[in-house]
Design an enzyme around this catalytic site. Structure first.
Site, short mmCIF file in Angstrom:
data_model
loop_
_atom_site.label_atom_id
_atom_site.label_comp_id
_atom_site.label_asym_id
_atom_site.label_seq_id
_atom_site.Cartn_x
_atom_site.Cartn_y
_atom_site.Cartn_z
N GLN A 129 5.83 -15.79 54.69
CA GLN A 129 6.42 -14.45 54.73
C GLN A 129 5.88 -13.60 53.59
OE1 GLN A 129 10.63 -14.54 53.84
NE2 GLN A 129 11.01 -12.58 54.81
N GLY A 130 5.11 -12.58 53.91
CA GLY A 130 4.50 -11.74 52.87
C GLY A 130 5.25 -10.44 52.70
N TYR A 131 6.38 -10.49 52.07
CA TYR A 131 7.16 -9.28 51.78
C TYR A 131 6.96 -8.90 50.30
CZ TYR A 131 10.11 -9.21 56.08
OH TYR A 131 10.58 -9.11 57.35
N SER A 164 6.25 -18.33 49.71
CA SER A 164 6.51 -19.76 49.92
C SER A 164 5.58 -20.31 50.98
CB SER A 164 7.96 -19.98 50.39
OG SER A 164 8.87 -19.51 49.45
N GLU A 247 17.78 -14.57 58.87
CA GLU A 247 17.73 -15.58 57.81
C GLU A 247 19.04 -16.36 57.73
OE1 GLU A 247 14.91 -15.05 53.89
OE2 GLU A 247 16.43 -13.57 54.26
N SER A 394 18.88 -11.17 45.55
CA SER A 394 19.51 -11.66 44.31
C SER A 394 21.01 -11.35 44.31
CB SER A 394 18.84 -10.99 43.10
OG SER A 394 19.22 -9.63 43.06
N GLU A 396 22.72 -9.71 42.16
CA GLU A 396 23.03 -8.32 41.83
C GLU A 396 22.93 -7.44 43.08
OE1 GLU A 396 21.01 -10.26 40.11
OE2 GLU A 396 21.93 -10.40 38.13
C1 LIG Z 1 12.08 -19.84 45.44
C2 LIG Z 1 11.68 -18.48 45.91
C3 LIG Z 1 11.00 -18.36 47.11
C4 LIG Z 1 10.62 -17.09 47.56
N1 LIG Z 1 9.90 -16.99 48.72
C5 LIG Z 1 9.47 -15.77 49.14
C6 LIG Z 1 8.64 -15.66 50.30
O1 LIG Z 1 8.32 -16.66 50.96
N2 LIG Z 1 8.21 -14.43 50.65
C7 LIG Z 1 8.54 -13.31 49.96
O2 LIG Z 1 8.14 -12.22 50.37
N3 LIG Z 1 9.30 -13.38 48.84
C8 LIG Z 1 9.75 -14.59 48.42
N4 LIG Z 1 10.51 -14.69 47.27
C9 LIG Z 1 10.75 -13.49 46.48
C10 LIG Z 1 12.16 -12.99 46.46
O3 LIG Z 1 12.51 -12.39 47.67
C11 LIG Z 1 12.26 -12.03 45.27
O4 LIG Z 1 12.09 -12.80 44.10
C12 LIG Z 1 13.57 -11.31 45.20
O5 LIG Z 1 13.68 -10.40 46.26
C13 LIG Z 1 13.75 -10.56 43.88
O6 LIG Z 1 12.66 -9.73 43.64
P1 LIG Z 1 11.86 -9.79 42.26
O7 LIG Z 1 11.56 -11.22 41.95
O8 LIG Z 1 10.74 -8.83 42.35
O9 LIG Z 1 12.89 -9.31 41.17
P2 LIG Z 1 13.29 -7.79 40.86
O10 LIG Z 1 13.58 -7.09 42.13
O11 LIG Z 1 12.29 -7.20 39.94
O12 LIG Z 1 14.65 -8.01 40.08
C14 LIG Z 1 14.70 -8.45 38.74
C15 LIG Z 1 16.16 -8.49 38.32
O13 LIG Z 1 16.73 -7.17 38.42
C16 LIG Z 1 17.86 -7.19 39.29
N5 LIG Z 1 17.90 -5.95 40.07
C17 LIG Z 1 16.91 -5.43 40.83
N6 LIG Z 1 17.31 -4.30 41.42
C18 LIG Z 1 18.60 -4.10 41.07
C19 LIG Z 1 19.59 -3.11 41.38
N7 LIG Z 1 19.30 -2.10 42.19
N8 LIG Z 1 20.81 -3.26 40.82
C20 LIG Z 1 21.11 -4.30 40.01
N9 LIG Z 1 20.21 -5.25 39.66
C21 LIG Z 1 18.98 -5.17 40.19
C22 LIG Z 1 17.65 -8.38 40.19
O14 LIG Z 1 18.88 -8.86 40.70
C23 LIG Z 1 17.00 -9.37 39.25
O15 LIG Z 1 17.99 -10.02 38.47
C24 LIG Z 1 10.92 -15.94 46.80
C25 LIG Z 1 11.61 -16.07 45.58
C26 LIG Z 1 11.97 -17.33 45.14
C27 LIG Z 1 12.69 -17.43 43.83
#
Ligand SMILES: Cc1cc2nc3c(=O)[nH]c(=O)nc-3n(C[C@H](O)[C@H](O)[C@H](O)COP(=O)(O)OP(=O)(O)OC[C@H]3O[C@@H](n4cnc5c(N)ncnc54)[C@H](O)[C@@H]3O)c2cc1C
Length: 415
Positions: A129-131, A164, A247, A394, A396
């Protein structure tokens, strides 16, 4: 959940098949795979997943006209429960079966369905999944990967991250900006892209657990056919949100059986180490059991379509539901808070279980079993469960969804 005699018969059939199936070359696979251990026994789990498919135990929920079993909700729940109870290995094809397959059934063309669904069902092709991108995680609408038409092909340029299983995937479903100059959720398209080509570089990311199940994926002039866009070009946001709504549906009950087993093992460990005599730890173990019971009740209530508690946000829920994109499964416009509540319940619960395990096992849990980084199951659970409150939306973000939908609070200002 009310089960009929036919359901009970179905349960016996699943149980018997799994008992017979998990023998011989597959016996050693019990318990393999899952979050934090995706690298385990990949080849064996692929063979097992194909064995499941050949016997008709993949894609249970898909309609028969698309090759599925058209299983009832009760049957799906039973299957996932029995699967987890048997300790069967985590399926390697779940992203295809649970995410892109249902998306193609809902939004794909007949040609796309004919081309991809049989291979997903047979586990002949694996998906990723490339999101997420370095600048677009919770805020998914900030996607900056682009795709432009060059004759009969899309040419893709950009970077995805945290992808992933990209290192074993044959295909990627991704969100790319196909309309130059478009902003936010406008002008995005949902593309199906073959992974094995020179324009794609997959670079594994090493995690806290020492393993690498997700990756950075670089698209440098990668190509895919013009007709491999799901939905209309520019309508990718709607399709992408559709995928998220698939999901972790009924699979959540299987996940809970896995949690139950982990808690059972921790209680045994507490007896062994004497932690069971410590009143504070006894209290925490009992609370963990209560948390699990609450989670199960919530999941069953939700799956059966039970009502949500009325909140001051009920009237304005629709308005608060989308917008600030989240990779939380709940952001589809259906104003339910149930997926967010469930995500928060299980992710917190599991993290706390990891922390409790460290307390129960005491000082030895701070040392790796062997050099250089040979972790035991508890250490791995403790470390990997830090990710539970991040992926799939997440904590939040889930709170923001609940604040809007259930409490009717105004949407958070974007900085
Ligand atoms: C084990 C694992 C597997 C994954 N697999 C995939 C995958 O296969 N494909 C894919 O596309 N993605 C995947 N992801 C990515 C996952 O979807 C993102 O990590 C997640 O959406 C959070 O985005 P970010 O890491 O960019 O954090 P950010 O969005 O930068 O957030 C950083 C922090 O800020 C907080 N935050 C952000 N915005 C707000 C807001 N508006 N209000 C309050 N707090 C906020 C967040 O809660 C977090 O604590 C995976 C992640 C993990 C950990």
């Amino acid at each position: 959940m009310q089960l009929s005699p036919e359901d009970e018969q179905f349960r016996r059939r699943v149980r018997q098949w799994l008992e017979q199936g998990l023998t011989g070359r597959f016996a050693a696979l019990r318990g393999a795979g899952g979050p934090g251990r995706e690298e385990e026994a990949h080849a064996g789990r692929l063979a097992w997943n194909r064995h499941l498919a050949a016997a008709g135990w993949t894609c249970l929920s898909w309609p028969p006209e698309h090759g599925g079993r058209g299983a009832t909700l009760a049957q799906q729940v039973i299957f996932h429960e029995e699967y987890a109870r048997a300790g069967a290995p985590t399926r390697v094809g779940y992203l295809g079966e649970e995410l892109v397959g249902p998306t193609l059934i809902a939004f794909g063309t007949p040609e796309q369905q004919r081309r991809f669904l049989p291979a997903i069902k047979a586990v002949d092709e694996l998906w990723c999944q490339g999101y997420s991108e370095p600048g677009a995680g919770s805020d998914l609408a900030a996607v900056s990967t682009t795709a432009a038409l060059d004759g009969d092909e899309w040419v893709i340029t950009g970077q995805k991250i945290w992808t992933s299983l990209a290192h074993v995937a044959d295909w990627c479903f991704l969100l790319a900006r196909t309309q130059a100059g478009s902003r936010r959720s406008e002008g995005l398209s949902y593309l199906l892209v073959p992974m094995r080509q020179s324009g794609i570089t997959v670079r594994p990311i090493r995690q806290l657990t020492g393993t690498s199940e997700f990756n950075e994926v670089f698209f440098d002039g990668a190509r895919t056919r013009r007709d491999l866009v799901v939905g209309a070009p520019g309508d990718g946001w709607r399709v992408a949100m559709g995928t998220l709504s698939f999901e972790r549906g009924v699979a959540t009950l299987g996940q809970q059986i896995g949690f139950e087993r982990e808690l059972g093992r921790l209680v045994e460990a507490a007896r062994r180490t004497g932690a069971a005599d410590d009143p504070v730890l006894r209290d925490k173990l009992a609370r963990a059991w209560i948390g699990l019971a609450a989670m199960r009740a919530h999941a069953l209530h939700t799956l059966e379509g039970g009502p949500e508690p009325a909140g001051p946000g009920a009237a304005s829920a629709g308005a608060a539901s989308t917008g600030a994109a989240s990779t939380g499964a709940a952001s589809t416009g259906a104003a339910s808070t149930a997926p967010s509540v469930l995500k928060m319940l299980w992710s917190r619960w599991h993290q706390e279980l990891g922390e409790l395990a460290m307390e129960v096992l005491g000082a030895p849990s701070m040392v790796a079993r062997g050099a250089p980084y040979d972790l035991d199951d508890w250490q791995r659970l403790f470390l990997f469960s830090r990710a539970d409150t991040i992926y799939g939306g997440s904590d939040e973000i889930q709170r923001n969804i609940i604040a809007g939908r259930a409490l009717g609070l105004p949407r958070q200002a974007r900085p």
